[in-house]
Design an enzyme around this catalytic site. Structure first.
Site, short mmCIF file in Angstrom:
data_model
loop_
_atom_site.label_atom_id
_atom_site.label_comp_id
_atom_site.label_asym_id
_atom_site.label_seq_id
_atom_site.Cartn_x
_atom_site.Cartn_y
_atom_site.Cartn_z
N ASP A 1 0.84 -1.20 0.00
CA ASP A 1 0.00 0.00 0.00
C ASP A 1 0.88 1.26 0.00
O ASP A 1 1.98 1.25 0.53
CB ASP A 1 -0.90 -0.02 1.24
CG ASP A 1 -2.09 0.92 1.08
OD1 ASP A 1 -2.28 1.48 -0.01
OD2 ASP A 1 -2.82 1.11 2.08
N HIS B 1 2.71 3.61 -8.93
CA HIS B 1 2.61 2.18 -9.24
C HIS B 1 3.87 1.71 -9.97
O HIS B 1 4.36 0.62 -9.73
CB HIS B 1 1.36 1.91 -10.08
CG HIS B 1 0.08 2.19 -9.34
ND1 HIS B 1 -0.14 1.74 -8.06
CD2 HIS B 1 -1.04 2.87 -9.69
CE1 HIS B 1 -1.34 2.15 -7.67
NE2 HIS B 1 -1.91 2.84 -8.64
N LEU C 1 11.93 -19.73 -4.81
CA LEU C 1 10.80 -18.99 -4.23
C LEU C 1 9.51 -19.20 -5.03
O LEU C 1 9.53 -19.16 -6.27
CB LEU C 1 11.15 -17.49 -4.26
CG LEU C 1 10.03 -16.53 -3.83
CD1 LEU C 1 9.83 -16.59 -2.32
CD2 LEU C 1 10.35 -15.10 -4.26
C1 FPP Z 1 -1.96 0.15 -3.39
O1 FPP Z 1 -1.47 1.48 -3.32
C2 FPP Z 1 -1.36 -0.51 -4.55
C3 FPP Z 1 -2.08 -1.14 -5.55
C4 FPP Z 1 -3.54 -1.23 -5.56
C5 FPP Z 1 -1.39 -1.72 -6.71
C6 FPP Z 1 -0.17 -2.54 -6.40
C7 FPP Z 1 0.56 -2.74 -7.65
C8 FPP Z 1 1.90 -2.68 -7.78
C9 FPP Z 1 2.83 -2.47 -6.67
C10 FPP Z 1 2.51 -2.78 -9.15
C11 FPP Z 1 2.48 -4.08 -9.87
C12 FPP Z 1 2.68 -5.33 -9.14
C13 FPP Z 1 3.04 -6.50 -9.73
C14 FPP Z 1 3.00 -7.75 -8.92
C15 FPP Z 1 3.48 -6.59 -11.14
P1 FPP Z 1 -2.52 2.68 -3.42
O2 FPP Z 1 -2.66 3.05 -4.85
O3 FPP Z 1 -3.79 2.28 -2.74
O4 FPP Z 1 -1.78 3.78 -2.63
P2 FPP Z 1 -2.46 4.94 -1.73
O5 FPP Z 1 -3.13 4.27 -0.56
O6 FPP Z 1 -1.29 5.76 -1.33
O7 FPP Z 1 -3.41 5.68 -2.63
#
Ligand code: FPP
Length: 255
Positions: A24, A41, A135
């Site tokens: 997150d 992201h 892994l």
């Molecule tokens: C949450 O942060 C993150 C996500 C919903 C997306 C996670 C995706 C990645 C890390 C990239 C791709 C991963 C792979 C496995 C290829 P948020 O957007 O909710 O952050 P915020 O709470 O600060 O708004």
């Protein structure tokens, strides 16, 4: 696994065998830098690569990452479509490296809702890495804990209806065997980055006896050093699985 037989120490060095992470804070990381959320992201993908590499080196058996929840479809359509593209491109670029580094990829969640190109990449990634013994990287995409329990219940119901299962007694083990994580141990350590302290419909059934670790570090800033701090915290805990502390000590001393 029956809780009576729950091991007290999972591995020789006390490391968790299975680490599950809610990544997150990408959006806030970008906002702090006056960048669009997508940049967060993108930066998050870098952290994913570093953490996968570290876990593989440290001989962690399973790393589960929550990449996209069943509820993330509620995000603005541009962000959803961008996340889809990012998964697809990242998988395309990383499959060879994962295969070479002996990492086994498993995706859990309802992938039928994804664009067909992404579904193909996922299937290819799983097939190419299927026989790897390092892994196990579990990517949860369009995954929800409620969805997982419901799909397991559906599978069991169909097996009973069609006579594949003659005994209609539904046990905990039977449900576990039909979850999307059936072949995996339950997580030992759950980490959520970004300062929020909730499970957000991640591995609900599987987290029953998992140790939790919350950090304010935003996912793009999450390094192997921060992961090591979480692992060290895990190592300092006494896991009781319903027993008393004295029972655990007595059992540990008798090992
Ligand atoms: C949450 O942060 C993150 C996500 C919903 C997306 C996670 C995706 C990645 C890390 C990239 C791709 C991963 C792979 C496995 C290829 P948020 O957007 O909710 O952050 P915020 O709470 O600060 O708004």
């Amino acid at each position: 696994m029956s809780y009576d037989n729950a091991p007290l120490v999972k591995t020789d060095n006390g490391n968790p065998c299975h680490i599950a992470i809610i990544m997150d804070g990408n959006g806030r990381w970008a906002k702090k830098r006056f960048m669009p959320r997508v940049m967060g992201h993108r930066a998050g993908v870098k952290s994913v690569k570093n953490i996968v590499e570290f876990c593989n080196e440290q001989k962690i058996e399973v790393l589960s990452l929550f990449a996209f929840s069943s509820e993330n479809w509620r995000r603005p359509p541009e962000e959803v479509s961008l996340l889809m593209k990012l998964f697809s491109v990242t998988l395309g670029l990383e499959i060879k490296k994962l295969a070479k580094n002996n990492v086994k990829l498993i995706c859990i969640g309802d992938r039928s809702a994804f664009p067909s190109e992404l579904q193909d990449k996922i299937a290819e990634g799983e097939a190419v890495t299927h026989n790897n013994s390092g892994l196990t990287l579990v990517v949860a995409a369009n995954y929800g804990g409620h969805w997982d329990i419901a799909q397991a219940a559906n599978q069991v119901a169909i097996k009973i209806q069609t006579g594949v299962l003659s005994n209609a007694v539904i046990t905990e083990a039977l449900i576990s065997e039909h979850l999307s994580t059936a072949s995996l141990p339950n997580p030992d350590l759950f980490i959520r980055t970004g300062g929020e302290e909730r499970i957000s419909n991640f591995l609900l059934w599987q987290l029953a006896y998992t140790e939790f670790y919350f950090t304010p570090t935003l996912w793009p800033d999450f390094t192997p050093t921060v992961l090591q701090q979480a692992i060290d915290s895990f190592k300092g805990r006494q896991r009781r699985f319903g027993r008393t502390g004295d029972q655990v000590l007595a059992k540990t001393n008798s090992l």
